[in-house]
Enzyme design. Sequence first.
Site, PDB file in Angstrom:
ATOM      1  N   CYS A  86      -3.330   4.881  -1.839  1.00  0.00           N
ATOM      2  CA  CYS A  86      -2.411   4.175  -2.744  1.00  0.00           C
ATOM      3  C   CYS A  86      -2.165   4.958  -4.028  1.00  0.00           C
ATOM      4  CB  CYS A  86      -2.927   2.783  -3.055  1.00  0.00           C
ATOM      5  SG  CYS A  86      -3.015   1.759  -1.580  1.00  0.00           S
ATOM      6  N   HIS A 340       4.825  -3.144  -2.367  1.00  0.00           N
ATOM      7  CA  HIS A 340       3.875  -2.029  -2.282  1.00  0.00           C
ATOM      8  C   HIS A 340       4.137  -1.133  -1.081  1.00  0.00           C
ATOM      9  CE1 HIS A 340       0.426   0.384  -2.726  1.00  0.00           C
ATOM     10  NE2 HIS A 340      -0.448  -0.329  -2.043  1.00  0.00           N
TER      11      HIS A 340
END
Lengths: 394, 487
Positions: A86, A340
């Site tokens: 991430c 996301h």
Amino acid sequence: MSGSIKDRVAIVGMGCTRFGELWDKSASDLVVDAAYEAFEDAGVEPKDIQAAWVGASYDISAKTGMGLTAPLRLQGIPVTRIENACATGTDTFRNACYAVAAGIYDIVLALGVEKIKDMGFSGLGVGYYPGVSNTQPMLTAPGAFAMLATRYFEKYGLTYEEGKRALGAISVKSHANGSLNPQAHFQNKVTLEQVVNAPIIAEPLGLFDCCGVSDGAAAAIITRAELAKNFRPDPVYVKALQISVSADYGRVSTSYDFTEIKETYIAGQRAYEEAGIKNPREEISMAEVHDCFSITELVTMEDLQFSPRGRAREDIESGFFNLDGGLPVQPDGGLKCFGHPVGASGLRMLYEMYLQLQGRAEKRQIKNPRLGLTHNLGGQPGGCTISVCIVGLK
Amino acid sequence: MIGIKSYGVYIPYYRMSRAEIFNAWLTMPSPMKGERSVANFDEDSLTMAVAAGIDCLTGLKRKNVDALYTCSTTFPYREKLSAATVAAALDLRDSIRTADFANSLRCATIGLSSALDAVEAGSAETVLVTASDCRLGAPGGEFEQSLGDGGAAFLLGKEDLIAEIEGRYTITDEFCGMWRSHEDTFIRMWEDRMVHDEGYSKIMERALRGALDKAGLTMDSFAKVVYDAPADIRRHTVLARKLGIGKEQLQSPFFEQIGNTGTAMAGMMLVAALEEAKAGDRILFASYGNGADVFILKVTDGIAKVRNRGTFARQLNNKKMIYNYPTYLRWRNIVAMEKAKRPDLQPTSISNLRRNAKILLSLYGVKCKKCGTPQYTQAGLLSSYVMPQRICVECGAKDQFDDYPFYDKRGTIYSYTKDNLAASLDPPLTVAIVDFEGGGRAAFEMTDRDPQEVKVGMPVALTFRKLFYERGIHNYYWKAIPISRKS
């Protein structure tokens, strides 16, 4: 450390697609849309790009830089593909900034992209993974982060109800911000009651404690600080760029207590030092942090020293992190509502800081922001890779 | 003298009411009485062999075992030795003999006899024999109600015996009453009257009388008579009457609590008998299947020193009723469930499994020679090769470790979650971060647990279970269970 990135490079153009379940867009569409918005914003042509970095966590191009060059038809330029879970988007940006700061290139492109919703399952395919031997416990990402919440409630003596409400307030705030953002994946407001009564995904985390799983791309055009004003009057300067990668010790060593992310603290400390920040709670104007789950945001508020240890709940519940609070967090809706797409998220956060610093955030505009911080957490508690970036006006 | 040094048993935690099965189908006029044991979704004959083996080896040196014979009609593989996997999970030596005994409901006593032969011949000092079964009856039929799942284990040798083997007698009979071909999921049976009258009743009578004649003993020489039951439980007592076995002599088959556990049944009953036995008792023990094996046992003074005494009753009483009948169908893979919309498992890497067998199957970690910290490393994130521990997580010392087993350590739950998104046959998938007594931490899936009872600080132990079945490969690993479930 001898070097610092502070004020050596600047962002002169950015682009960001709408995030969401973009059934009619492929990864290459997202690359083109984000890159061309950035080109236009910076007033450059594709042929001006001397080098590029592309970040993606899932497969977009047989793991090469061609995921960027092919859709843009950029022939022959140097491109590196970055993958760091991430933290991919921010690490992509970091590598591009370092190459510019080193004086190798004058104008480069950093782009993060992800096409997650072509995989046909819910959530991300990560968490505790059964391994190539298929013998390890399997847990989803919300499950892995729920370990933080279980322990945080225990350590600070929160009842299940108290803990759920503290986490719920985080999501209520992010939804309120997301409702002001036409590019966000989720643009609906929610009430605390809706959040705490939502179906449980991984106890104690419910549906609204989990961020959007989205497609999207974001891009930045970076140049040397001294060239920045040639492109625009209001470039955004990089003040700090830090990565901290865990030795994956938290599931091995009993020294890890699952109520903090030590790597976030380390990356934050280094970033504050690099940017010359003494009191982050006072000096940081706004932040986009990695709220993959509400508990992650809560813990991050303490790790980044926005709140004292064990006290983030008070700041959350008093509205300190709201858009009109002392330190607005997730002004664009965060991972929770903006969405996301893993490799794009770090650059999406920068996009919001960039717009806010330039006074272009419209309904979400924060008054006179000076410094914006972005933070990503790749992996999971006890084994993760963290990025922290600070940007500001000169 | 040769005989039994130790015994162990495994009764699954879950039970199912026969009325529940009956009500699902209404294919019979009335349900059978009582309940049956049901292996959890992550259990099979191999894991139950390990569990019974662990119970049997309580307090004993595992490295002293010279041979392992595993016995079952329901091994996970047609081609691959289950005994080898059981040996790894039990942390036995690699220089041991192993064999799978299969294909007959009598295979456990065939294995037992072979083990006694090996001990008698001196080719092995101690042999561990396990018997376990998890057979399937087709939905709506009698077997579905009458069968049970479970396991037993015996350690055989010449010294420190709890029961000596005074005599053995075997007959072989090619009687085809029950069978299961390579194409069958469920067991099959010929017409019951013939199967029970011509098969079980006649063959068992012949075998038991033959054993008595050979030994020159009569039925009243025995404190207990232990033999398994056929598909129709009533024939068990009918045979006893015919042979003049008194009520107090006859070992209960626990039909109303467990059910017919196939290969494991006679052994489990023998464990129950030994739990009640006193020194000097004679036990007549037999098992049926394509013939019969009969053993004459004499209990020794050693019976007073049994380390896991009470194990049978503890496990019998430690139980939970299965949520409902469809849960059973799901656990046994009898109905195809909708697949969770989650990533598929990747093909199992045999080479990775091979390299890390000691870490994965035997649950060995390491202990740092410099700082003394025990540590166990699991696969990391996202991708995930199991990582051999080379650098100490606490002090940074390189390659200075002693082997350190975790399989026998207890721990407490440091953190946990109940994950509803994860694909599981027993949702919510419950995973705990376990901190071990003596040091070390690892994450384990929890099993045989009530999700409501899981909390921080809860004491847990480890149990060997099947994690995944993928492209023909059964993947076994360890899970955490509440201490109260551990025998």
